[in-house]
Design a protein around this motif. Structure first.
Motif, PDB file in Angstrom:
ATOM      1  N   GLY A 115       0.845  -1.445   0.344  1.00  0.00           N
ATOM      2  CA  GLY A 115       0.143  -0.604  -0.079  1.00  0.00           C
ATOM      3  C   GLY A 115       1.017   1.244   0.556  1.00  0.00           C
ATOM      4  N   ALA A 116       0.427   2.632  -0.589  1.00  0.00           N
ATOM      5  CA  ALA A 116       1.436   3.544  -0.310  1.00  0.00           C
ATOM      6  C   ALA A 116       0.421   4.721  -0.175  1.00  0.00           C
ATOM      7  CB  ALA A 116       1.973   4.126  -1.552  1.00  0.00           C
ATOM      8  N   THR A 117       0.614   6.123   0.088  1.00  0.00           N
ATOM      9  CA  THR A 117       0.311   7.183   0.346  1.00  0.00           C
ATOM     10  C   THR A 117       0.733   7.884  -0.463  1.00  0.00           C
ATOM     11  OG1 THR A 117       1.353   7.846   2.685  1.00  0.00           O
ATOM     12  CG2 THR A 117      -0.779   6.320   2.797  1.00  0.00           C
ATOM     13  N   GLY A 118      -0.289   8.823  -0.241  1.00  0.00           N
ATOM     14  CA  GLY A 118       0.389  10.821  -1.960  1.00  0.00           C
ATOM     15  C   GLY A 118      -0.117  11.621  -1.373  1.00  0.00           C
ATOM     16  N   GLY A 119      -0.215  13.145  -2.112  1.00  0.00           N
ATOM     17  CA  GLY A 119      -0.734  13.688  -2.170  1.00  0.00           C
ATOM     18  C   GLY A 119      -2.431  13.901  -3.552  1.00  0.00           C
ATOM     19  N   THR A 120      -1.944  12.848  -4.053  1.00  0.00           N
ATOM     20  CA  THR A 120      -3.166  13.038  -5.623  1.00  0.00           C
ATOM     21  C   THR A 120      -2.942  11.135  -6.231  1.00  0.00           C
ATOM     22  OG1 THR A 120      -1.565  13.224  -7.405  1.00  0.00           O
ATOM     23  CG2 THR A 120      -2.779  15.749  -6.149  1.00  0.00           C
ATOM     24  N   ALA A 121      -3.806  11.066  -6.726  1.00  0.00           N
ATOM     25  CA  ALA A 121      -3.471   9.967  -7.135  1.00  0.00           C
ATOM     26  C   ALA A 121      -3.687   9.709  -8.415  1.00  0.00           C
ATOM     27  CB  ALA A 121      -5.310   9.726  -7.740  1.00  0.00           C
ATOM     28  N   ARG A 122      -1.886  10.345  -9.082  1.00  0.00           N
ATOM     29  CA  ARG A 122      -0.939  10.852 -10.274  1.00  0.00           C
ATOM     30  C   ARG A 122      -0.430   9.813  -9.258  1.00  0.00           C
ATOM     31  NH1 ARG A 122      -2.136  16.596  -9.872  1.00  0.00           N
ATOM     32  NH2 ARG A 122      -0.232  16.472  -8.927  1.00  0.00           N
ATOM     33  N   HIS A 123      -0.136  10.002  -8.341  1.00  0.00           N
ATOM     34  CA  HIS A 123       0.749   9.299  -7.652  1.00  0.00           C
ATOM     35  C   HIS A 123       0.824   7.427  -7.559  1.00  0.00           C
ATOM     36  CE1 HIS A 123       3.143  12.946  -7.326  1.00  0.00           C
ATOM     37  NE2 HIS A 123       2.346  13.330  -6.409  1.00  0.00           N
ATOM     38  N   SER A 124      -0.373   6.864  -7.673  1.00  0.00           N
ATOM     39  CA  SER A 124      -0.877   5.384  -7.570  1.00  0.00           C
ATOM     40  C   SER A 124       0.309   4.340  -7.510  1.00  0.00           C
ATOM     41  CB  SER A 124      -2.458   5.540  -7.313  1.00  0.00           C
ATOM     42  OG  SER A 124      -2.371   5.795  -8.856  1.00  0.00           O
ATOM     43  N   LEU A 125       0.048   5.288  -9.819  1.00  0.00           N
ATOM     44  CA  LEU A 125       1.047   3.862 -10.639  1.00  0.00           C
ATOM     45  C   LEU A 125       2.196   4.065  -9.818  1.00  0.00           C
ATOM     46  CD1 LEU A 125       0.315   4.738 -14.173  1.00  0.00           C
ATOM     47  CD2 LEU A 125      -0.258   3.463 -12.482  1.00  0.00           C
ATOM     48  N   ALA A 126       3.101   3.839  -8.695  1.00  0.00           N
ATOM     49  CA  ALA A 126       3.903   4.355  -8.302  1.00  0.00           C
ATOM     50  C   ALA A 126       3.858   2.596  -7.577  1.00  0.00           C
ATOM     51  CB  ALA A 126       4.888   4.809  -6.956  1.00  0.00           C
ATOM     52  N   LEU A 127       2.856   1.980  -6.845  1.00  0.00           N
ATOM     53  CA  LEU A 127       2.358   1.145  -6.530  1.00  0.00           C
ATOM     54  C   LEU A 127       3.211  -0.570  -7.583  1.00  0.00           C
ATOM     55  CD1 LEU A 127      -0.935   1.797  -4.929  1.00  0.00           C
ATOM     56  CD2 LEU A 127       1.168   0.423  -3.882  1.00  0.00           C
ATOM     57  N   GLU A 128       2.896  -0.011  -8.922  1.00  0.00           N
ATOM     58  CA  GLU A 128       3.157  -1.399  -9.796  1.00  0.00           C
ATOM     59  C   GLU A 128       3.912  -1.003 -10.733  1.00  0.00           C
ATOM     60  OE1 GLU A 128       0.709  -3.166 -10.338  1.00  0.00           O
ATOM     61  OE2 GLU A 128      -0.652  -2.581  -8.890  1.00  0.00           O
ATOM     62  N   HIS A 129       5.022   0.368 -10.438  1.00  0.00           N
ATOM     63  CA  HIS A 129       6.031   0.144 -11.568  1.00  0.00           C
ATOM     64  C   HIS A 129       7.437   0.326 -10.497  1.00  0.00           C
ATOM     65  CE1 HIS A 129       6.800   4.572 -10.613  1.00  0.00           C
ATOM     66  NE2 HIS A 129       5.828   5.106 -10.933  1.00  0.00           N
ATOM     67  N   ALA A 130       7.434   0.108  -9.440  1.00  0.00           N
ATOM     68  CA  ALA A 130       8.163   0.668  -8.181  1.00  0.00           C
ATOM     69  C   ALA A 130       8.142  -0.744  -7.125  1.00  0.00           C
ATOM     70  CB  ALA A 130       7.976   1.596  -7.541  1.00  0.00           C
ATOM     71  N   MET A 131       7.169  -0.638  -6.071  1.00  0.00           N
ATOM     72  CA  MET A 131       6.953  -1.669  -4.803  1.00  0.00           C
ATOM     73  C   MET A 131       6.591  -2.652  -5.686  1.00  0.00           C
ATOM     74  SD  MET A 131       4.483   0.726  -2.193  1.00  0.00           S
ATOM     75  CE  MET A 131       4.510  -0.926  -1.571  1.00  0.00           C
ATOM     76  N   ARG A 132       5.600  -2.962  -6.180  1.00  0.00           N
ATOM     77  CA  ARG A 132       6.082  -4.336  -6.804  1.00  0.00           C
ATOM     78  C   ARG A 132       6.673  -5.205  -7.489  1.00  0.00           C
ATOM     79  NH1 ARG A 132       0.686  -7.349  -7.261  1.00  0.00           N
ATOM     80  NH2 ARG A 132      -0.722  -5.519  -6.983  1.00  0.00           N
ATOM     81  N   PRO A 133       7.524  -4.327  -8.663  1.00  0.00           N
ATOM     82  CA  PRO A 133       8.524  -4.988  -9.052  1.00  0.00           C
ATOM     83  C   PRO A 133      10.081  -5.649  -7.618  1.00  0.00           C
ATOM     84  CG  PRO A 133       8.259  -4.200 -10.229  1.00  0.00           C
ATOM     85  CD  PRO A 133       7.359  -3.362  -9.039  1.00  0.00           C
ATOM     86  N   MET A 134      10.035  -4.420  -6.368  1.00  0.00           N
ATOM     87  CA  MET A 134      10.716  -4.769  -5.720  1.00  0.00           C
ATOM     88  C   MET A 134      10.498  -6.325  -5.512  1.00  0.00           C
ATOM     89  SD  MET A 134      11.931  -2.296  -3.062  1.00  0.00           S
ATOM     90  CE  MET A 134      10.942  -3.138  -1.493  1.00  0.00           C
ATOM     91  N   PHE A 135       9.181  -6.287  -4.281  1.00  0.00           N
ATOM     92  CA  PHE A 135       8.521  -7.356  -3.907  1.00  0.00           C
ATOM     93  C   PHE A 135       8.848  -8.687  -4.327  1.00  0.00           C
ATOM     94  CE2 PHE A 135       6.951  -4.490  -0.798  1.00  0.00           C
ATOM     95  CZ  PHE A 135       7.508  -4.606   0.241  1.00  0.00           C
ATOM     96  N   THR A 136       7.894  -8.751  -6.010  1.00  0.00           N
ATOM     97  CA  THR A 136       8.362  -9.828  -7.191  1.00  0.00           C
ATOM     98  C   THR A 136       9.947 -10.242  -6.824  1.00  0.00           C
ATOM     99  OG1 THR A 136       6.886  -9.237  -8.024  1.00  0.00           O
ATOM    100  CG2 THR A 136       8.370 -10.630  -8.973  1.00  0.00           C
ATOM    101  N   TYR A 137      10.977  -9.054  -6.978  1.00  0.00           N
ATOM    102  CA  TYR A 137      12.337  -9.452  -6.708  1.00  0.00           C
ATOM    103  C   TYR A 137      13.145 -10.437  -6.180  1.00  0.00           C
ATOM    104  CZ  TYR A 137      17.392  -9.018  -6.721  1.00  0.00           C
ATOM    105  OH  TYR A 137      18.801  -9.198  -7.396  1.00  0.00           O
ATOM    106  N   LEU A 138      12.117 -10.087  -5.086  1.00  0.00           N
ATOM    107  CA  LEU A 138      12.634 -10.662  -3.399  1.00  0.00           C
ATOM    108  C   LEU A 138      11.409 -11.560  -3.121  1.00  0.00           C
ATOM    109  CD1 LEU A 138      12.748  -7.278  -1.012  1.00  0.00           C
ATOM    110  CD2 LEU A 138      14.297  -8.401  -1.776  1.00  0.00           C
ATOM    111  N   ARG A 139      11.044 -12.185  -4.662  1.00  0.00           N
ATOM    112  CA  ARG A 139      10.531 -13.319  -4.273  1.00  0.00           C
ATOM    113  C   ARG A 139       8.806 -13.489  -2.996  1.00  0.00           C
ATOM    114  NH1 ARG A 139      14.786 -17.874  -4.380  1.00  0.00           N
ATOM    115  NH2 ARG A 139      16.270 -15.782  -3.156  1.00  0.00           N
ATOM    116  N   ALA A 140       8.446 -12.848  -3.105  1.00  0.00           N
ATOM    117  CA  ALA A 140       7.601 -12.701  -2.111  1.00  0.00           C
ATOM    118  C   ALA A 140       6.433 -12.975  -3.158  1.00  0.00           C
ATOM    119  CB  ALA A 140       7.344 -11.188  -1.374  1.00  0.00           C
TER     120      ALA A 140
END
Length: 207
Positions: A115-140
């Protein structure tokens, strides 16, 4: 399904923190989504309290006793909720530093809700292009539904995203996914056939 432990990592910098608030809501919704009678031991980790220790660990390669206990909490948990504020279209440096010092095998096969928080919904894609790849790399095992909360989401129904529902709807949907993964993890545990060997005398008696 037996009792489970859930580590809830939040990287908010303020007190109170919308990041911690989202993490709390996700944890509570996960507990509600589990089968009746299932106990859930929720253990909160606020990275704000570990900032100096994380920098020291990055420089020396050794955690302080307090940080070591925090890392152990995440390693031993059956599941993980990880929530960060979004800075410059990605997770915070504090958030990344924590997972940089975590053992690279710690999250293998572990159910994770992001999950993530931010000022505007424009930042929501960070979940998919930053966070999810990191945890996928860690094989979660990353839950398909991620939750982003913008400033307007805390206003109730007025913050509903088109086609996605209110923040409460998204929290419940994501938590249900984590609960399913926790159940699957429990069902897939392999029992060691040598953990409780049949006594030799019983084997002779059976013959």
């Amino acid at each position: 399904m037996s009792g489970r432990t859930l580590a809830v990592v939040s990287a908010g910098l303020g007190q109170p923190s919308s990041t911690r608030l989202l993490a709390d809501q996700l944890a509570a919704a996960t507990e509600r989504a589990l089968p009746a009678g299932t106990s859930l031991d929720v253990r909160h980790v606020e990275l704000r309290d570990q900032g100096h220790a994380l920098v020291d660990h990055l420089l020396t390669g050794f955690p302080s006793p307090a940080l070591g206990r925090v890392l152990d909490t995440v390693v031993r948990a059956d599941g993980l909720i990880a929530v960060t504020p979004i800075f410059n279209a990605s997770y915070s440096g504090l958030f990344k530093s924590f997972f940089d010092v975590l053992d690279d095998q710690a999250l293998v096969g572990k159910p994770v809700l992001i999950g993530a928080t931010g000022g505007t919904a424009r930042h929501s894609l960070a979940l998919e292009h930053a966070m999810r790849p990191m945890f996928t790399y860690l094989r979660a095992v990353v839950v398909p539904t991620a939750v982003f909360a913008a400033a307007e989401d805390w206003g109730g129904d007025s913050g509903a995203a088109p086609g996605l529902g209110t923040l409460a709807d998204r929290v419940d949907r994501a938590a249900a996914g984590l609960a399913v993964q926790l159940e699957r993890q429990d069902a897939s545990r392999v029992v060691d056939p040598f953990a409780e060997p049949t006594p030799f005398e019983q084997l002779l008696g059976g013959q």
